[in-house]
Design a protein around this motif. Structure first.
Motif, PDB file in Angstrom:
ATOM      1  N   HIS A  48      36.221  11.341  50.244  1.00 61.03           N
ATOM      2  CA  HIS A  48      36.612  11.168  48.844  1.00 61.03           C
ATOM      3  C   HIS A  48      36.539  12.525  48.163  1.00 61.03           C
ATOM      4  CE1 HIS A  48      35.684   7.055  49.973  1.00 61.03           C
ATOM      5  NE2 HIS A  48      36.469   6.687  48.978  1.00 61.03           N
ATOM      6  N   VAL A  49      37.657  12.963  47.617  1.00 61.55           N
ATOM      7  CA  VAL A  49      37.756  14.281  47.009  1.00 61.55           C
ATOM      8  C   VAL A  49      38.220  14.135  45.561  1.00 61.55           C
ATOM      9  CG1 VAL A  49      38.906  16.526  47.159  1.00 61.55           C
ATOM     10  CG2 VAL A  49      38.373  15.281  49.241  1.00 61.55           C
ATOM     11  N   THR A  50      37.586  14.887  44.675  1.00 59.38           N
ATOM     12  CA  THR A  50      38.022  14.894  43.284  1.00 59.38           C
ATOM     13  C   THR A  50      39.087  15.965  43.119  1.00 59.38           C
ATOM     14  OG1 THR A  50      35.820  14.204  42.570  1.00 59.38           O
ATOM     15  CG2 THR A  50      37.275  15.112  40.878  1.00 59.38           C
ATOM     16  N   LYS A  51      40.253  15.551  42.616  1.00 59.17           N
ATOM     17  CA  LYS A  51      41.363  16.478  42.425  1.00 59.17           C
ATOM     18  C   LYS A  51      41.946  16.298  41.031  1.00 59.17           C
ATOM     19  CE  LYS A  51      43.083  17.242  47.032  1.00 59.17           C
ATOM     20  NZ  LYS A  51      44.271  17.341  47.851  1.00 59.17           N
ATOM     21  N   GLU A  52      42.613  17.331  40.589  1.00 54.37           N
ATOM     22  CA  GLU A  52      43.317  17.229  39.322  1.00 54.37           C
ATOM     23  C   GLU A  52      44.765  16.865  39.622  1.00 54.37           C
ATOM     24  OE1 GLU A  52      44.318  20.005  35.512  1.00 54.37           O
ATOM     25  OE2 GLU A  52      42.312  20.124  36.400  1.00 54.37           O
ATOM     26  N   VAL A  53      45.181  15.695  39.121  1.00 54.85           N
ATOM     27  CA  VAL A  53      46.539  15.207  39.331  1.00 54.85           C
ATOM     28  C   VAL A  53      47.173  14.996  37.967  1.00 54.85           C
ATOM     29  CG1 VAL A  53      47.954  13.371  40.344  1.00 54.85           C
ATOM     30  CG2 VAL A  53      45.814  14.058  41.454  1.00 54.85           C
ATOM     31  N   LYS A  54      48.219  15.777  37.674  1.00 53.83           N
ATOM     32  CA  LYS A  54      48.928  15.713  36.380  1.00 53.83           C
ATOM     33  C   LYS A  54      47.957  15.836  35.209  1.00 53.83           C
ATOM     34  CE  LYS A  54      52.705  12.971  38.211  1.00 53.83           C
ATOM     35  NZ  LYS A  54      53.463  11.730  38.140  1.00 53.83           N
ATOM     36  N   GLY A  55      47.050  16.778  35.305  1.00 49.94           N
ATOM     37  CA  GLY A  55      46.108  17.057  34.231  1.00 49.94           C
ATOM     38  C   GLY A  55      44.904  16.133  34.185  1.00 49.94           C
ATOM     39  N   GLU A  56      44.826  15.147  35.069  1.00 48.76           N
ATOM     40  CA  GLU A  56      43.696  14.221  35.079  1.00 48.76           C
ATOM     41  C   GLU A  56      42.904  14.389  36.364  1.00 48.76           C
ATOM     42  OE1 GLU A  56      44.560  10.114  34.490  1.00 48.76           O
ATOM     43  OE2 GLU A  56      46.104  10.528  32.984  1.00 48.76           O
TER      44      GLU A  56
END
Length: 176
Positions: A48-56
């Motif tokens: 599980h990775v935290t990523k920024e997708v479309k500013g979120e």
């Protein structure tokens, strides 16, 4: 009269193993889901990775081993999926290559049960960059086989490796 039979390797019953399978273009999850839906025992290590997708910021699931997952069965059972060019044209065995005289041969890579179990334990721990050091600072030789006997990684087997410049340190007390 007494009849004597000998079994050749070809006559032996097929044995189930864990096989490493590879996919193209990050489709390991798709192949994994298909095999599981057909009743095949499989393991696809994820993270599980935290990523920024479309500013979120979002938590996404990624493969720990891009394009690779594992399936359990006989080679013959898995061949029907590996060579299924209709449903899984992107799935193949991960091969071990070896020399036989001047010829290069290949055979599907079999992963021992204990290595799959160790990988499961490590993946389930969800610990990142953890270095466990035994109370008595025991030194082990690089390459020595060890088994973790306590803590999150209990049951993991492997070889001592260099970690952040600390050669020969292991997070266990039992030598295998």
């Amino acid at each position: 009269t007494t009849e004597i039979y000998t079994l050749s390797l070809h006559d032996a019953l097929p044995i189930s193993h864990w096989f490493a399978l590879r996919t193209t273009y990050g489709r390991e999850k798709k192949a994994y889901d298909y095999l599981v839906s057909k009743g095949v025992k499989a393991f696809c290590p994820t993270l599980h990775v935290t990523k920024e997708v479309k500013g979120e910021r979002r938590v996404v699931v990624e493969s720990r081993l891009p394009n690779i997952f594992f399936a359990h069965g006989t080679e013959e059972e898995l061949e029907k999926y590996v060579f299924d060019n209709v449903n899984l044209p992107f799935l193949r065995f991960y091969y071990r290559h070896y020399h036989q005289g001047s010829r290069i041969m290949k055979t599907p890579l079999i992963v021992p049960d204990y290595q799959i179990e160790s990988l499961r334990i490590i993946c389930e721990s969800e610990a990142n960059d953890v270095l466990l050091v035994p109370e008595n600072e025991q030194k082990f030789k690089s390459g020595q086989r060890v088994r973790v006997i306590d803590g999150k990684f209990k049951g993991v087997e492997g070889r001592v490796a260099r970690y952040h410049g600390q050669i020969g340190r292991a997070s266990c007390r039992e030598r295998v």
